[in-house]
Write an enzyme that holds these catalytic residues in place. Structure first.
Site, PDB file in Angstrom:
ATOM      1  N   SER A   1     -36.037  65.933  -4.985  1.00 55.36           N
ATOM      2  CA  SER A   1     -35.285  66.559  -6.173  1.00 55.36           C
ATOM      3  C   SER A   1     -35.879  67.864  -6.378  1.00 55.36           C
ATOM      4  CB  SER A   1     -35.176  65.190  -7.408  1.00 55.36           C
ATOM      5  OG  SER A   1     -34.361  65.886  -8.369  1.00 55.36           O
TER       6      SER A   1
ATOM      7  N   ARG B   1     -46.147  55.154 -10.342  1.00 54.17           N
ATOM      8  CA  ARG B   1     -45.108  54.935 -11.355  1.00 54.17           C
ATOM      9  C   ARG B   1     -44.877  53.710 -11.682  1.00 54.17           C
ATOM     10  NH1 ARG B   1     -40.658  59.517  -8.971  1.00 54.17           N
ATOM     11  NH2 ARG B   1     -42.088  61.124  -9.269  1.00 54.17           N
TER      12      ARG B   1
ATOM     13  N   ARG C   1     -39.171  52.523  -2.916  1.00 52.07           N
ATOM     14  CA  ARG C   1     -39.448  52.562  -4.645  1.00 52.07           C
ATOM     15  C   ARG C   1     -40.731  51.633  -4.706  1.00 52.07           C
ATOM     16  NH1 ARG C   1     -36.281  54.543  -8.415  1.00 52.07           N
ATOM     17  NH2 ARG C   1     -34.441  54.207  -6.948  1.00 52.07           N
TER      18      ARG C   1
ATOM     19  N   ARG D   1     -41.185  58.138   1.640  1.00 58.72           N
ATOM     20  CA  ARG D   1     -39.394  58.067   2.060  1.00 58.72           C
ATOM     21  C   ARG D   1     -39.291  58.893   3.255  1.00 58.72           C
ATOM     22  NH1 ARG D   1     -35.661  58.092  -3.435  1.00 58.72           N
ATOM     23  NH2 ARG D   1     -36.648  56.364  -4.431  1.00 58.72           N
TER      24      ARG D   1
ATOM     25  N   GLU E   1     -31.889  59.448  -1.671  1.00 55.68           N
ATOM     26  CA  GLU E   1     -32.561  60.972  -2.285  1.00 55.68           C
ATOM     27  C   GLU E   1     -34.145  60.760  -1.656  1.00 55.68           C
ATOM     28  OE1 GLU E   1     -35.416  62.340  -4.756  1.00 55.68           O
ATOM     29  OE2 GLU E   1     -34.826  60.530  -5.728  1.00 55.68           O
TER      30      GLU E   1
END
Length: 425
Positions: free
Chosen positions: A350, A260, A275, A390, A347
Site C-alpha cells: 500500500s 500488529r 495476517r 506476503r 494486497e
C-alpha cells in the site's frame, strides 16, 4: 492533522471533503471551540495588560499620597491575579479539546480519489503479468508449505496464534527475499536505514497511529510502542525539524520486523501467513515538498512494482476509493499480487501520499530557497517495498509444483547460494 485557519476560511469545503471519507461534518464544532479559545486568549491578554498597567499606577498613586486610589488599584491587581490562572487553565483546556478533535479526523482525500464506501469500489488502474496455468490444482501455502519447513504448531506453542516458525530452505528464502528487496530499493535511490523498533507516544501520534489505532499496537512495560511498520520511525526522523528545500526529496528504506495486534481484523485470514502479529517488511518513506509529492508517489509505486516484476509475480494496481484509504492518506495505490491457491488477488503493498497531514502532527517543515523567514509543512509518503511474508506466500503459491516442491525465482537464486528448488522433507 488539520489547520483550523483553513477550516475557518472554507468550512463548507472541509465538511464536504470529510463527507467523502464517510465522516460527519465537524467544522461547526471545531470553529465554536476555536472561537471560545480565542475569546479566552483575548480576555487573558486584556487582563494581563490591565494588571501590568494597574501595577505601575500603584507606585505613582503611593508617591503622590493618593492612598484611596492606591488601595483600589491594589485590590484590582489582586482580583486580576486570581483571575488569570483560571483563564490560562481554560485556554489550555480548550486548546487540548480543539487539538484532540482535529487529531481524530482523517486526512482529506485528493481531488482525483474516487468516491466509494469500501474496497469493492476501488478502481483498477493496470495489471502486469499473466497468472500461471497449472496442470494440477494449486494449493494454498498453508496446506503444502509445512512440508518445506513452515511450522504454525510450534509457533502456537511458543507464542499463540498468528505466528510462524520458518525452518531450513523456507527460512533462507524468507531471508533472501528481504535482502533482495532491500538491495533493489537501495539501488533505486532509497537510502538504507536501520531505525529503532520502539517509539514514544509522540512518534506514534505523528504518523497517525495514536490515538485512533491504540488497540492495534503492542506497548512495552515502559510505555513505548513496538512499531507496526518502519514508516513510524523513518517518517519521524524529520519531526520538529526545519529542512532546507535543497535537501529534498529525502528517500529512505528499511527492513525491519513489524508488530500488529490485528485488533481490527479479528477472524480475518486466520490460516497461513497473510495476517500475522509479527512480520518483516521493507518500508519506503519519502519526505518531499508539496510540489514534489505527486511525482514521488508515482516513483515510489514504481519502485514497489519493480520488485513484483523482478520476481515475475502477476499483480494489479488499484487506486483506493475514499472509503478504503488509511487514516493518514490523501491518496493510495494498492498493489495486489495473484495468489493461485486462493484464486484471487491479495494486497501486498500500500503506497500512500499523506500530503502535509503527518508533517503538521510532527511539526516538520522546510524553508524554500530564497525565503529567509517563512516555512512550509513538508509532504510525507510511505509504502511497502514489499511485505516480506506476503511476498514469500506469493512465491510459494506461484512457483509450487505438483510434487510439493517450490522453484526459486531466478532473481533470488544468487541470494540462495545457488539453490533453485525447495524440496519437501
Amino acid at each position: 492533522m488539520h489547520d483550523i485557519r483553513l477550516i475557518r476560511e472554507d468550512a463548507a469545503a472541509f465538511d464536504t471533503a470529510l463527507a467523502r471519507r464517510g465522516a460527519a461534518a465537524a467544522s461547526a464544532t471545531l470553529i465554536a471551540l476555536d472561537e471560545e479559545r480565542r475569546a479566552v486568549v483575548t480576555e487573558a491578554q486584556t487582563a494581563q495588560a490591565r494588571r501590568n498597567e494597574a501595577s505601575k499606577a500603584i507606585g505613582a498613586a503611593k508617591a503622590q499620597k493618593r492612598d484611596d486610589e492606591a488601595a483600589a488599584l491594589m485590590a484590582e491587581v489582586a482580583t486580576l491575579k486570581e483571575k488569570l490562572p483560571a483563564l490560562e487553565a481554560r485556554e489550555r483546556e480548550l486548546n487540548d479539546a480543539l487539538n484532540d478533535a482535529l487529531a481524530a479526523l482523517p486526512n482529506l482525500p485528493a481531488a482525483d480519489v474516487p468516491d466509494g464506501a469500501d474496497e469493492t469500489e476501488n478502481v483498477e488502474v493496470s495489471r502486469w503479468g499473466t497468472p500461471r496455468s497449472f496442470d494440477f490444482e494449486p494449493q494454498e501455502h498453508a496446506d503444502f508449505a509445512p512440508a518445506l519447513g513452515l511450522d504454525f504448531e510450534a509457533a502456537a506453542r511458543i507464542s499463540g496464534s498468528r505466528f510462524a516458525v520458518l525452518r531450513g530452505g523456507i527460512a533462507r528464502l524468507h531471508r533472501a527475499l528481504g535482502q533482495f528487496m532491500l538491495d533493489r530499493q537501495s539501488d533505486a535511490g532509497y537510502s538504507e536505514t536501520a531505525p529503532p523498533l520502539l517509539v514514544r507516544d509522540d512518534a506514534a501520534f505523528g504518523t497517525g497511529q495514536l490515538p485512533k489505532f491504540h488497540d492495534d499496537l503492542f506497548q512495552t512495560t515502559d510505555g513505548r510502542w513496538l512499531i507496526p511498520t518502519a514508516e513510524v520511525s523513518l517518517t519521524n526522523l524529520v519531526r520538529e525539524q526545519i529542512l532546507d528545500e535543497a535537501a529534498l526529496p529525502i528517500r529512505l528504506t528499511a527492513l525491519t520486523p513489524c508488530f500488529r495486534s490485528e485488533a481490527g481484523a479479528a477472524g480475518r485470514d486466520t490460516r497461513g501467513m497473510i495476517r500475522q502479529h509479527q512480520f518483516e517488511k521493507v518500508e519506503l518513506v519519502t519526505i518531499a515538498t508539496p510540489e514534489q509529492s505527486e511525482d514521488e508517489h508515482l516513483r515510489m509505486t514504481g519502485a514497489a512494482e519493480a520488485i513484483l516484476q523482478a520476481l515475475s509475480l502477476p499483480y494489479r494496481k488499484m487506486l483506493l476509493c475514499t472509503g478504503d484509504m488509511g487514516f493518514a492518506a490523501r491518496k493510495t495505490f494498492d498493489l495486489e499480487v495473484w495468489l493461485p491457491g486462493q484464486n484471487n488477488y491479495r494486497e501486498i503493498s500500500s503506497i500512500s501520499n499523506c500530503g502535509d497531514f503527518q508533517a503538521r502532527r510532527m511539526a516538520a517543515r522546510f524553508r524554500a530557497a530564497g525565503d529567509a523567514k517563512g516555512t512550509r509543512f513538508l509532504h510525507t509518503l510511505n509504502g511497502s517495498g514489499l511485505a516480506v511474508g506476503r511476498t514469500l506466500v506469493a512465491v510459494l503459491e506461484n512457483y509450487q509444483e505438483a510434487d510439493g516442491s517450490v522453484r526459486v525465482p531466478q532473481a533470488l537464486i544468487p541470494y540462495m547460494g545457488g539453490i533453485d528448488t525447495l524440496v519437501p522433507a
